[in-house]
Motif scaffolding. Structure first.
Motif, PDB file in Angstrom:
ATOM      1  N   LEU A 100       0.840  -1.204   0.000  1.00  0.00           N
ATOM      2  CA  LEU A 100       0.000   0.000   0.000  1.00  0.00           C
ATOM      3  C   LEU A 100       0.877   1.257   0.000  1.00  0.00           C
ATOM      4  O   LEU A 100       0.610   2.215  -0.733  1.00  0.00           O
ATOM      5  N   ARG A 144       6.426   5.609  -5.125  1.00  0.00           N
ATOM      6  CA  ARG A 144       7.177   4.608  -5.868  1.00  0.00           C
ATOM      7  C   ARG A 144       8.580   4.384  -5.310  1.00  0.00           C
ATOM      8  O   ARG A 144       9.192   3.371  -5.539  1.00  0.00           O
ATOM      9  N   HIS A 151       2.129   1.779  -3.287  1.00  0.00           N
ATOM     10  CA  HIS A 151       1.091   2.266  -4.198  1.00  0.00           C
ATOM     11  C   HIS A 151       1.091   3.798  -4.238  1.00  0.00           C
ATOM     12  O   HIS A 151       0.866   4.413  -5.273  1.00  0.00           O
ATOM     13  N   TYR A 152       1.365   4.413  -3.075  1.00  0.00           N
ATOM     14  CA  TYR A 152       1.337   5.875  -3.015  1.00  0.00           C
ATOM     15  C   TYR A 152       2.684   6.504  -3.355  1.00  0.00           C
ATOM     16  O   TYR A 152       2.739   7.609  -3.890  1.00  0.00           O
TER      17      TYR A 152
END
Lengths: 254, 254
Positions: free
Chosen positions: B45, B51, B48-49
């Motif tokens: 997660l 890289r 996901h926000y």
């Protein structure tokens, strides 16, 4: 075993190599191998003097803070010898922290990098704290002396004044580092001179009784390390002394 | 895809976790895995926000500087709404930088760690430089406004004054961080109040024409974030206003 002189010389060379690496590429770029290559030594020789990278970094931090301090002490000694007003001497001392030339810019990068690392490295933090305390104590002593000779009002507490003067020098250093081209059409050198002079003038409001009537414009030998953009303290005219007072040749030994 | 509100909320949680890790154990302690654990999220997660770790650090640095800035803006807004003298408002604004409580001490550690890293990370350096410029511009505007309303002498150049005021705040922050117990029997809070008040008094020497005759001691709602040791700007008595002026309840929303 090498002779002590060689020993200290080698340690100095290693410290200089560490500082060069930090100034060029940052603290994370420092390794024993790169330091050895930069200093022109074998890895084994570096390891002979410093058992770990941390030990080597600590010595380098001490070396760079000691260098700034020695320049400040040179200025104080010269100021005493040549009977300069204390405010004038302190402007030079505080300007030693401000990165107005390549030497001080490299030193600023090195001390800032170490200050960042010192947040979580007690041995480095100790150097950082001690260095700041010594400077503050020097400034407090200068303010105290100013009270005795008449440059500072008798009721002024030297400690908040010393905190304020060293704070402004440290913060000014950070601003000049971030904006080396100056602010709003004022060059960094003009800003530094203006800020330090104004700040010192709030504390050193009087004239020294001790030197009153003596000749203050001796010329040569006054300020070691004086360079073109170096001396925001050269504001004799603004403080009402003679224009000749600012025309110094700076033939010091530093 | 998550909703935008969730998206920003997640990014904030991650930034808060990064800052917590830095404040506790330093910049080098930050990894994506540790950040995920601290934020109570999966590594996937967090990735996901953000890289990369660098992207995550950059966002965290922006978050912490924005937080300090918002508190400063709240103080300015409240000062305008409640017709406070500008010098008084600026004392509060500058004190937001000084680590006089745990929140500001953690923020100081985070911004100092980033400032060290920024020496060789252009994206972080940009945040550092921009943050400092915004504060300096805010202070220059306050000095300019002071000239218009009579608190500042008309001939004073706002820029060197703004450099000096922000420099003293930044340097004071470093000193209070290094010596949280104060200096020479003066507590850190007393020192900060003394230094900021004295410094501001050199610039804001007059009284505001605009507010002259109006009631200045409104009480509640004036200073968001006001806490016991929080407000070295509370020097109404020293500036000649009524004692009630310092007796504020600080029922702000910040």
């Amino acid at each position: 075993m090498p002779r002590t002189a060689d020993h200290e010389e080698r340690r100095s060379q290693i410290a200089a190599a560490v500082c060069q690496l930090i100034a060029e590429a940052g603290l994370d770029a420092v390794t024993i191998a790169r330091t050895a290559a930069t200093a022109g030594m074998s890895v084994g020789l570096v390891q002979h003097y410093f058992r770990s990278k941390d030990e080597m970094l600590l010595h380098a931090f001490r070396t760079v803070t000691a260098r700034v301090r020695h320049r400040a002490e040179d200025r104080i000694r010269a100021g005493v010898a040549h009977q300069r007003p204390i405010a004038h001497v302190m402007a030079g001392v505080l300007a030693e922290l401000v990165p107005l030339d390549e030497t001080r810019r490299a030193e600023f990068r090195v001390t800032r990098a170490f200050a960042g690392r010192a947040l979580d490295a007690p041995a480095l933090a100790e150097v950082d704290v001690e260095t700041a305390r010594q400077l503050r104590a020097d400034v407090a002593r200068a303010v105290h002396n100013g009270k005795e000779c008449g440059e500072v009002p008798p009721e002024l507490d030297p400690w908040p004044a010393a905190v304020r003067l060293t704070a402004v020098a440290e913060g000014l250093a950070a601003q000049v580092y971030r904006d080396p081209d100056g602010v709003n059409e004022l060059s960094a050198a003009e800003l530094a001179a203006s800020v330090l002079t104004t700040e010192l003038a709030t504390v050193f409001t009087g004239e020294c009784r001790q030197y009153a009537g003596t000749t203050r414009n001796q010329g040569a030998g006054d300020a070691p390390n004086t360079r073109e953009t170096r001396d925001p303290g050269d504001t004799g005219r603004a403080r009402g002394t003679s224009p000749e007072d600012t025309n110094r040749t700076g033939g010091g030994t530093g």
